[in-house]
Design a protein around this motif. Structure first.
Motif, short mmCIF file in Angstrom:
data_model
loop_
_atom_site.label_atom_id
_atom_site.label_comp_id
_atom_site.label_asym_id
_atom_site.label_seq_id
_atom_site.Cartn_x
_atom_site.Cartn_y
_atom_site.Cartn_z
N ASP B 11 -29.19 -7.65 -72.13
CA ASP B 11 -28.84 -6.82 -73.29
C ASP B 11 -27.37 -6.40 -73.38
O ASP B 11 -27.02 -5.64 -74.26
CB ASP B 11 -29.76 -5.60 -73.39
CG ASP B 11 -29.70 -4.70 -72.16
OD1 ASP B 11 -28.93 -5.01 -71.24
OD2 ASP B 11 -30.43 -3.71 -72.14
N VAL B 31 -27.07 -5.37 -77.12
CA VAL B 31 -28.10 -4.46 -77.64
C VAL B 31 -28.52 -3.41 -76.59
O VAL B 31 -29.69 -3.12 -76.44
CB VAL B 31 -29.35 -5.20 -78.17
CG1 VAL B 31 -29.05 -6.04 -79.38
CG2 VAL B 31 -30.01 -6.08 -77.10
N PRO B 32 -27.57 -2.85 -75.84
CA PRO B 32 -27.99 -1.90 -74.81
C PRO B 32 -28.49 -0.60 -75.44
O PRO B 32 -28.16 -0.30 -76.59
CB PRO B 32 -26.70 -1.64 -74.02
CG PRO B 32 -25.62 -1.84 -75.01
CD PRO B 32 -26.10 -2.94 -75.91
N GLU B 33 -29.25 0.12 -74.64
CA GLU B 33 -29.75 1.40 -75.12
C GLU B 33 -28.61 2.42 -75.09
O GLU B 33 -28.44 3.19 -76.02
CB GLU B 33 -30.89 1.83 -74.20
CG GLU B 33 -31.71 2.98 -74.73
CD GLU B 33 -32.58 3.57 -73.64
OE1 GLU B 33 -32.82 2.91 -72.62
OE2 GLU B 33 -33.01 4.72 -73.82
N ASP B 34 -27.86 2.37 -73.99
CA ASP B 34 -26.73 3.29 -73.88
C ASP B 34 -25.43 2.50 -73.99
O ASP B 34 -24.86 2.04 -73.00
CB ASP B 34 -26.80 4.03 -72.53
CG ASP B 34 -25.81 5.19 -72.49
OD1 ASP B 34 -24.88 5.21 -73.33
OD2 ASP B 34 -25.95 6.06 -71.62
N ASN B 67 -26.42 -4.29 -81.79
CA ASN B 67 -27.17 -3.17 -82.34
C ASN B 67 -26.20 -2.12 -82.87
O ASN B 67 -25.00 -2.17 -82.60
CB ASN B 67 -28.17 -2.59 -81.32
CG ASN B 67 -27.49 -1.98 -80.10
OD1 ASN B 67 -26.30 -2.15 -79.89
ND2 ASN B 67 -28.27 -1.26 -79.30
#
Lengths: 379, 123
Positions: B11, B31-34, B67
Motif C-alpha cells: 500500500d 493507499v496507506p491508512e496513515d 487515495n
C-alpha cells in the motif's frame, strides 16, 4: 432522494449476518489469484480470533479443501452458467467456526454425492481414517482427484459430521451446499441433536443470503471487521474479478475511499481487529456499479457527518472542485489520519450525489449506510 | 547527500530519490491508512535536499492508485518542490495510463495548485 429499498436491504443483510456473527462471504468466480486472496483474508482474521495454532491450521485446511471442491469442477460447469457463481462463507460463533461452500452441480451427480456424504457421516473417526487409506490404496480416483477424498478430509479435520443441502436451479443444475463446523476450544465436543439443529439453522441463513446476493447481482460482499489488510485483499479480489477499464479503475478508487472511511471513522469493536461493517458492490444495468458501505457511528458523529454530506451534495461541479482544493491545502489537518477529503473525493468520482441513511440502533449509536454509483464509461 | 530509497509495499509506493544518479521517482501504489506517517520523512528529505540541490531536478510521478489521504501529502511534497523551484530548475513528469481519467485529473489539480512546470505523459 435515495433508493429506500436498497438501504433497507443493506441494513437487513447486515443485521441478519450480525446475528449470525459472520466473518466473511465471497460470491463469484474463483480464480487462482482470488482463491489465494480469499484464503489470506480469512487466515488473517482467524489468526486474530483463534488462540490455538492447531485449530487455525485445521480451519485453513478445511477452507482450502472447500474452495478446491468448488474450483475442481468450476470450469466445465461455469460456462453458460455465469449467473450462478459459487459462494464461500466463514462464520464465527462463540466456540466454533463454520465453513460453507455453495456451487453448481449437475443434477445427475446428486445421488452419488448424497451417498458419499451419508457414508462418510456414518463412519467413526478410526473408520474414516481406514476408509481414506483404502481409497488411496485402491487407486479409484477420478481424473479430477475426486472420489470424495476432499469430503473425507474435511470430515476428518473438523472431527464433525458434514452437513449438505441441494437447491434445484433448473432441469440440469442444482446448488450444492456443504457445511463443516470446527470447534475453537479444545474441550468442546459438538455432539447431539442441538448441535445438528444449530448447524442446519446456520446453513439456512447462508442459503438465504446467497439467494439475495444472486437476486441483487452483488459481485463482492464482505461483512466483518474492516482494517487496512482486509482492504488490500478485497482490492486485489475485485481487480482479479473485473477487466481493466476506466470504469473499473474508478470503481477501485471509490472502493478504497469508502472502506478507508469505515476504517477511520467507524466505531471500533472491542478488540483491535478494526471497525465492524459491511461493504458490497452491485452490478447494475448498462455496466454501472453501486457501492454500498455500512458501519456503526456514535450519535454526535452522525450529526456532523450528515451536515458534511449534505454540504458536499449541495455544491455545483465548480464549487466542489474549489472545496476539494481548499481541504487539500488545509494545513490544520495535514498531520491527521482523517484527511477530510473522502466525501468530496467520492462525490467527484461518482459524478453523482452521495446517498446515505442513518438507522438509530440504540441510545447514542447509529448505523450509517453510504452509497455511491460508478457510471459505466466506454474507454 | 544520502539517497532516499524505499521499496514499494502493498500500500505504499516505491521511492527513489537519488541525486547522484539524477533520479527522482515515485511509483506504484499509494493507499496507506496513515499517509502522513509515510510522507513526512520524504517531504523532509526534499527540504534537506533543497539546501544543496542539483541545477536541474526532474521528479517523476508514476502512480497507479492514490487515495485521498495520500493526495493530501503529495500536495505538500509538490509545494516543497515549488519552494525549491523558486531559485532552481524543477519539473514534474506526471505519468498516467490512457484509461485512468482519475490519475490524469489529479495531476491537473496539482498543476493548478503548485507553481511548477508539469509535463503530462500518457502511457
Amino acid at each position: 432522494m435515495f433508493e429506500d429499498n436498497l438501504f433497507d436491504k443493506a441494513f437487513n443483510l447486515f443485521s441478519r449476518v450480525q446475528q449470525q456473527d459472520f466473518e466473511y462471504v465471497y460470491r463469484g468466480y474463483f480464480t487462482h489469484n482470488i482463491t489465494k486472496k480469499i484464503l489470506t483474508l480469512a487466515d488473517l482474521n482467524i489468526q486474530k480470533a483463534v488462540p490455538f495454532s492447531t485449530i487455525q491450521k485445521r480451519i485453513y485446511y478445511i477452507m482450502v479443501e472447500g474452495i478446491q471442491n468448488i474450483t475442481r469442477h468450476q470450469d466445465e460447469i461455469f460456462t453458460g452458467n455465469e449467473e450462478y457463481p459459487g459462494i464461500f462463507a466463514i462464520q464465527k460463533q462463540k466456540d466454533r467456526y463454520y465453513v460453507t461452500t455453495g456451487n453448481l452441480v449437475l443434477n445427475e451427480k446428486i445421488p452419488i454425492l448424497k451417498d458419499k456424504i451419508k457414508q462418510i457421516n456414518s463412519l467413526e473417526k478410526d473408520e474414516l481414517k481406514k476408509f481414506h487409506k483404502d481409497i488411496l490404496r485402491s487407486g479409484v480416483i477420478s481424473d479430477k482427484g475426486g472420489a470424495g477424498l476432499g469430503l473425507i478430509e474435511m470430515a476428518r479435520k473438523s472431527d464433525n459430521k458434514l452437513v449438505s443441502s441441494f437447491e434445484l436451479i433448473n432441469e440440469n443444475y442444482s446448488y450444492f451446499y456443504l457445511q463443516t463446523q470446527i470447534p475453537t476450544t479444545k474441550t468442546s465436543s459438538l455432539d447431539g441433536d442441538v448441535e445438528e439443529l444449530k448447524l442446519r439453522k446456520s446453513l439456512i441463513s447462508i442459503k438465504k443470503l446467497h439467494l439475495s446476493l444472486i437476486i441483487e447481482n452483488i459481485l463482492l460482499y464482505f461483512n466483518g471487521f474492516f482494517n487496512q489488510e482486509n482492504l488490500l485483499s478485497l482490492l486485489s479480489i475485485i481487480k482479479g474479478r473485473l477487466n481493466i477499464s476506466i470504469t473499473t479503475i474508478r470503481l477501485s478508487n471509490v472502493m478504497v475511499e469508502m472502506i478507508q472511511n469505515i476504517i477511520k471513522h467507524g466505531a471500533k469493536g472491542e478488540d483491535d481487529n478494526g471497525a465492524p461493517g459491511i461493504f458490497f458492490i452491485q452490478q447494475r444495468e448498462k455496466g454501472d456499479f453501486a457501492l454500498t458501505s455500512g458501519n456503526y457511528i456514535p450519535e454526535k458523529d452522525a450529526n456532523v457527518l450528515q451536515e458534511k454530506i449534505d454540504n458536499v451534495n449541495s455544491l455545483s461541479k465548480d464549487e466542489l472542485g474549489e472545496y476539494y482544493d481548499k481541504i487539500l491545502l488545509d494545513l490544520d489537518s495535514v498531520t491527521s489520519k482523517k484527511s477530510g477529503l473522502g466525501l468530496p473525493d467520492l462525490r467527484i468520482k461518482s459524478g453523482q450525489k452521495l446517498t446515505y441513511n442513518f438507522h438509530k440502533l440504540e441510545e447514542d449509536l447509529y448505523f450509517y449506510i453510504l452509497q455511491t454509483t460508478v457510471t459505466n464509461k466506454k474507454s | 547527500m544520502e539517497p532516499l530509497i524505499l521499496q514499494a509495499t502493498e500500500d505504499t509506493p516505491e521511492i527513489v530519490f537519488d541525486p547522484d544518479q539524477n533520479t527522482f521517482k515515485i511509483s506504484k501504489i499509494s493507499v496507506p491508512e496513515d499517509a502522513y506517517e509515510f510522507y513526512y520523512p520524504i517531504i523532509q528529505w526534499i527540504k534537506d535536499y533543497s539546501k544543496n540541490p542539483l541545477d536541474q531536478t526532474s521528479v517523476e510521478f508514476d502512480l497507479e492508485y492514490v487515495n485521498s489521504a495520500s493526495a493530501k501529502q503529495l500536495i505538500q511534497l509538490l509545494l516543497a518542490l515549488e519552494d525549491l523551484g523558486r531559485e532552481n530548475n524543477v519539473t514534474i513528469k506526471w505519468y498516467y495510463e490512457a484509461i485512468d481519467e482519475d490519475m490524469q485529473m489529479l495531476g491537473k489539480r496539482f498543476k493548478n495548485l503548485a507553481d511548477i512546470d508539469f509535463e503530462f505523459i500518457e502511457i
